[in-house]
Scaffold this motif. Structure first.
Motif, PDB file in Angstrom:
ATOM      1  N   ASP A  37       0.702  -1.277   0.056  1.00 27.45           N
ATOM      2  CA  ASP A  37      -0.186   0.215   0.142  1.00 27.45           C
ATOM      3  C   ASP A  37       0.896   1.300   0.128  1.00 27.45           C
ATOM      4  O   ASP A  37       2.043   1.044   0.031  1.00 27.45           O
ATOM      5  N   ASP A  38       0.147   2.489   0.049  1.00 28.63           N
ATOM      6  CA  ASP A  38       1.063   3.834  -0.178  1.00 28.63           C
ATOM      7  C   ASP A  38       1.748   3.858   1.170  1.00 28.63           C
ATOM      8  O   ASP A  38       2.813   4.751   1.026  1.00 28.63           O
ATOM      9  N   SER A  39       1.418   3.396   2.340  1.00 36.89           N
ATOM     10  CA  SER A  39       2.011   3.413   3.440  1.00 36.89           C
ATOM     11  C   SER A  39       2.045   2.123   4.208  1.00 36.89           C
ATOM     12  O   SER A  39       1.033   1.380   3.963  1.00 36.89           O
ATOM     13  N   ALA A  40       3.109   1.677   4.893  1.00 34.30           N
ATOM     14  CA  ALA A  40       2.936   0.744   5.881  1.00 34.30           C
ATOM     15  C   ALA A  40       2.290   1.230   7.191  1.00 34.30           C
ATOM     16  O   ALA A  40       2.442   2.071   7.459  1.00 34.30           O
ATOM     17  N   PHE A  42       1.993  -0.075  11.605  1.00 29.88           N
ATOM     18  CA  PHE A  42       2.302  -0.932  12.669  1.00 29.88           C
ATOM     19  C   PHE A  42       1.742  -0.245  13.818  1.00 29.88           C
ATOM     20  O   PHE A  42       1.427   1.108  14.071  1.00 29.88           O
ATOM     21  N   ALA A  44       2.234   1.170  17.786  1.00 33.35           N
ATOM     22  CA  ALA A  44       3.208   1.727  18.529  1.00 33.35           C
ATOM     23  C   ALA A  44       2.634   2.176  20.008  1.00 33.35           C
ATOM     24  O   ALA A  44       1.395   2.502  20.194  1.00 33.35           O
TER      25      ALA A  44
ATOM     26  N   GLY B  46      -1.248   3.792  19.556  1.00 35.44           N
ATOM     27  CA  GLY B  46      -2.292   3.439  18.291  1.00 35.44           C
ATOM     28  C   GLY B  46      -1.417   2.763  17.151  1.00 35.44           C
ATOM     29  O   GLY B  46      -0.388   2.472  17.163  1.00 35.44           O
ATOM     30  N   ARG B  47      -2.074   3.052  16.066  1.00 32.22           N
ATOM     31  CA  ARG B  47      -1.440   2.631  14.791  1.00 32.22           C
ATOM     32  C   ARG B  47      -0.851   3.656  14.169  1.00 32.22           C
ATOM     33  O   ARG B  47      -1.688   4.514  13.798  1.00 32.22           O
ATOM     34  N   LEU B  48       0.310   3.505  13.667  1.00 33.14           N
ATOM     35  CA  LEU B  48       0.807   4.352  12.921  1.00 33.14           C
ATOM     36  C   LEU B  48       1.313   4.145  11.598  1.00 33.14           C
ATOM     37  O   LEU B  48       1.488   2.816  11.131  1.00 33.14           O
ATOM     38  N   ALA B  49       1.250   4.806  10.500  1.00 29.09           N
ATOM     39  CA  ALA B  49       1.413   4.698   9.293  1.00 29.09           C
ATOM     40  C   ALA B  49       2.886   5.176   8.973  1.00 29.09           C
ATOM     41  O   ALA B  49       3.356   6.370   9.343  1.00 29.09           O
ATOM     42  N   LEU B  79       0.362   8.801   3.095  1.00 32.14           N
ATOM     43  CA  LEU B  79      -0.092   8.571   4.357  1.00 32.14           C
ATOM     44  C   LEU B  79      -1.567   8.582   4.591  1.00 32.14           C
ATOM     45  O   LEU B  79      -2.281   7.881   5.056  1.00 32.14           O
ATOM     46  N   MET B  81      -3.516   7.982   2.078  1.00 33.37           N
ATOM     47  CA  MET B  81      -4.205   6.790   1.397  1.00 33.37           C
ATOM     48  C   MET B  81      -4.251   5.629   2.160  1.00 33.37           C
ATOM     49  O   MET B  81      -5.101   4.453   1.367  1.00 33.37           O
ATOM     50  N   VAL B  82      -3.928   5.585   3.578  1.00 36.66           N
ATOM     51  CA  VAL B  82      -4.296   4.309   4.245  1.00 36.66           C
ATOM     52  C   VAL B  82      -5.455   4.967   5.353  1.00 36.66           C
ATOM     53  O   VAL B  82      -5.376   4.357   6.060  1.00 36.66           O
ATOM     54  N   VAL B 148      -3.194   6.270  12.299  1.00 36.24           N
ATOM     55  CA  VAL B 148      -4.317   5.583  11.864  1.00 36.24           C
ATOM     56  C   VAL B 148      -5.198   5.681  12.531  1.00 36.24           C
ATOM     57  O   VAL B 148      -5.303   5.101  13.989  1.00 36.24           O
ATOM     58  N   ASP B 153      -9.466   0.612   8.252  1.00 34.63           N
ATOM     59  CA  ASP B 153      -8.684  -0.202   7.496  1.00 34.63           C
ATOM     60  C   ASP B 153      -8.928  -0.210   6.071  1.00 34.63           C
ATOM     61  O   ASP B 153      -9.726  -0.617   5.438  1.00 34.63           O
ATOM     62  N   ILE B 154      -7.878   0.744   5.558  1.00 36.46           N
ATOM     63  CA  ILE B 154      -8.123   1.056   4.082  1.00 36.46           C
ATOM     64  C   ILE B 154      -6.954   0.448   3.382  1.00 36.46           C
ATOM     65  O   ILE B 154      -5.436   0.528   3.694  1.00 36.46           O
ATOM     66  N   SER B 155      -7.152  -0.337   2.297  1.00 36.88           N
ATOM     67  CA  SER B 155      -5.839  -0.892   1.660  1.00 36.88           C
ATOM     68  C   SER B 155      -6.256  -1.208   0.200  1.00 36.88           C
ATOM     69  O   SER B 155      -7.652  -1.154  -0.078  1.00 36.88           O
ATOM     70  N   GLY B 156      -5.298  -1.234  -0.814  1.00 36.55           N
ATOM     71  CA  GLY B 156      -5.627  -1.443  -2.069  1.00 36.55           C
ATOM     72  C   GLY B 156      -5.902  -3.081  -2.216  1.00 36.55           C
ATOM     73  O   GLY B 156      -6.589  -3.415  -3.366  1.00 36.55           O
ATOM     74  N   SER B 157      -5.969  -3.901  -1.089  1.00 38.70           N
ATOM     75  CA  SER B 157      -6.413  -4.941  -1.059  1.00 38.70           C
ATOM     76  C   SER B 157      -7.848  -5.218  -0.819  1.00 38.70           C
ATOM     77  O   SER B 157      -8.340  -6.338  -0.838  1.00 38.70           O
ATOM     78  N   LEU B 215      -8.109   3.545  -1.261  1.00 35.09           N
ATOM     79  CA  LEU B 215      -7.797   4.701  -1.728  1.00 35.09           C
ATOM     80  C   LEU B 215      -6.391   4.792  -2.338  1.00 35.09           C
ATOM     81  O   LEU B 215      -5.571   3.932  -1.827  1.00 35.09           O
ATOM     82  N   ARG B 216      -6.240   5.634  -3.113  1.00 38.62           N
ATOM     83  CA  ARG B 216      -4.903   5.567  -3.674  1.00 38.62           C
ATOM     84  C   ARG B 216      -4.688   6.895  -4.576  1.00 38.62           C
ATOM     85  O   ARG B 216      -5.831   7.450  -5.375  1.00 38.62           O
TER      86      ARG B 216
END
Lengths: 334, 334
Positions: A37-40, A42, A44, B46-49, B79, B81-82, B148, B153-157, B215-216
């Motif tokens: 994706d455009d960002s990974a 994780f 934290a 929390g969750r970081l991109a 960032l 786009m996720v 995030v 939960d946004i992903s190209g998948s 999103l992309r």
């Protein structure tokens, strides 16, 4: 796959995807990166450290390392110098059209090896290609994220009068190794870059003392510039003893031939530390047990006099001011 | 200060410190950066991109923007786009010896303006200088960290059959603007790059729907390559309608003159979104209230048939496969 990198490898189209999905992602092989994706992302918590460096060393392969190992270790080390445990890296490549794919692969594999050695994961990246003549083979950027352990507050601003000054090993290896490769200097044969990840060393130091005030890796500008930075940031004086500063014979000889002072030559696997004198011996003992600290030594102390100034007692018993590097005797060393 | 960048500005010595402390740090002016340690640090939860991109666009100034604005917006957008809220950026510069300091300053100021527009802070950086002829003026890398929001939960998948396909505005402006500047194309006069931070637009979309799947931002390779990426990652088919794809007349005319298809031309301030058809209208309405989404439009839908394939119904009523970009018609566009 093609033999050489083409402009289309940077187009965002089919060849870009081939390069990323068939060459790079399998090398850095991990589930966060593979999402593409455009960002990974994780999870934290706590305090994080964030840093970046671009690497433009020439040549890209040199005795003891290459631009890939350098790019991973450099960013791992910048995270380590605030006491952080490095966790994640980004890798961004700027490739000159025509670079052999095999060289790109060799660099990427070297990055992954260094990442494994340091225990970090490459989770996001980018590849750009510029036309032939618009860049010199390969530039690499890494950014990194690390976790700062609770209670750790290490900064170039925290050195205090009474601190001991410690270096982790002999100085100048990286600069001389790159220079010797570049210029074909036979008298520097056998000198290898010290490029290495220092995070395990720093963790060992943190276990030996809870009072480490300042850490920095003396890269560009060498030990002299690094000590001047800390002296200015902390508004302290620094006194070092030339006799105690470790330099390999081969590096010293090469420096003499080249008219360089090893205090100004870049290192990529060394650190300088400031911490209370009482803790210095146990920290040095802990460092010497580590692969990248086996020749650690106390080289001086921090004082209140002459804030912002670094003074060295020479082998001749005289004192001289050690200033920050002026000019650029060794361009593109990292 | 000197008029032009010298090799010594990258030495790690006095001139490096001058450049950083007197030019760059005052522009990016913030307490985390000003510490000038090897890493910046910040509290996280929390969750970081995490993402990175290098920018090699030529020329570095173009209608509607410059390499600095591009570098900030590009990473802010990756960032976004996720679904992440961008927080912190790193900035790493590779400068060709001889670049006028005034141009470096102009780029840095433009970065800071874009950062303020997006609400992000540049907290760490690096500057390297290569000898004249070893790079083309200026390359910029940015890496970014964002947060995030919980439940996102946004992903190209994640695109699903039944999703609507939305674009945020007309396509191809960036690529044509850069191309027109580079080649002095009079027929493209007046076309400006769309380079813009999309984080506020994405936050507005997230408020309008809790079910945004993908999103992309269609940068290199254009909308066509982006849709193909998502179709492959999500293993879905995508159908779009040429009639509904917004393209400015001037861009369409320029593309016709150049033999380009606007579907393959880069954008730097646009996004494509996939989300359930029921939510499409409210999301488009929310987008149209935002500065960078005022011409948002539904252009197609996601289907289960022909997974991995993008098909467009043309203006003539026929269907054609829209493949990923092959070759590189517009090198160094970003």
């Amino acid at each position: 796959m093609q033999e050489r990198v083409l402009l289309a490898h940077g187009s965002g189209g089919k060849l870009s995807h081939d390069l990323v999905e068939r060459l790079l992602v399998p090398i850095f092989n991990n589930p966060l990166l593979e999402k593409l994706d455009d960002s990974a992302s994780f999870p934290a918590s706590g305090r994080l450290a964030f840093t970046t460096d671009s690497y433009i060393v020439t040549p890209i392969f040199f005795p003891g390392g290459d631009i890939g190992r350098l790019a991973v270790c450099g960013t791992v080390n910048d995270l380590s110098m605030v006491g952080a445990r490095p966790l994640y890296l980004s890798v961004s490549l700027i490739v000159e059209e025509g670079l052999p794919i095999a060289e790109l692969e060799r660099v990427a594999r070297s990055m992954q090896e260094a990442a494994e050695e340091a225990g970090v994961t490459v989770i996001t990246g980018d590849t750009k290609v510029v036309n032939h003549g618009s860049a010199d083979r390969l530039f690499v950027n890494t950014a990194g994220i690390g976790k700062v352990p609770e209670g750790v507050d290490i900064s170039g601003s925290n050195a205090r009068p009474g601190d001991a000054v410690i270096v982790s090993g002999p100085l100048g290896d990286h600069g001389i190794a790159v220079m010797s490769q570049r210029e074909g200097l036979s008298f520097a044969a056998g000198v290898e870059s010290d490029v290495a990840p220092l995070n395990h060393l720093v963790q060992a130091m943190l276990r030996a003392s809870g009072r480490i005030h300042a850490l920095r890796d003396p890269t560009r500008g060498g030990l002299a510039s690094t000590l001047n930075e800390i002296a200015r940031q902390s508004q302290v004086g620094i006194r070092i003893d030339e006799e105690l500063v470790p330099v390999r014979d081969a590096v010293r000889a090469a420096c003499e031939m080249l008219g360089l002072d090893p205090l100004y030559v870049a290192n990529e696997g060394k650190l300088v530390a400031m911490l209370p004198e009482e803790d210095a011996e146990p920290v040095v003992r802990a460092m010497r047990k580590e692969r990248h600290g086996s020749a650690a030594a106390i080289i001086g102390r921090v004082c209140a006099e002459e804030p912002g100034r670094v003074v060295m007692r020479t082998r001749l018993g005289t004192s001289r001011i050690v200033d920050m590097l002026t000019g650029e005797p060794l361009p593109r060393i990292c």
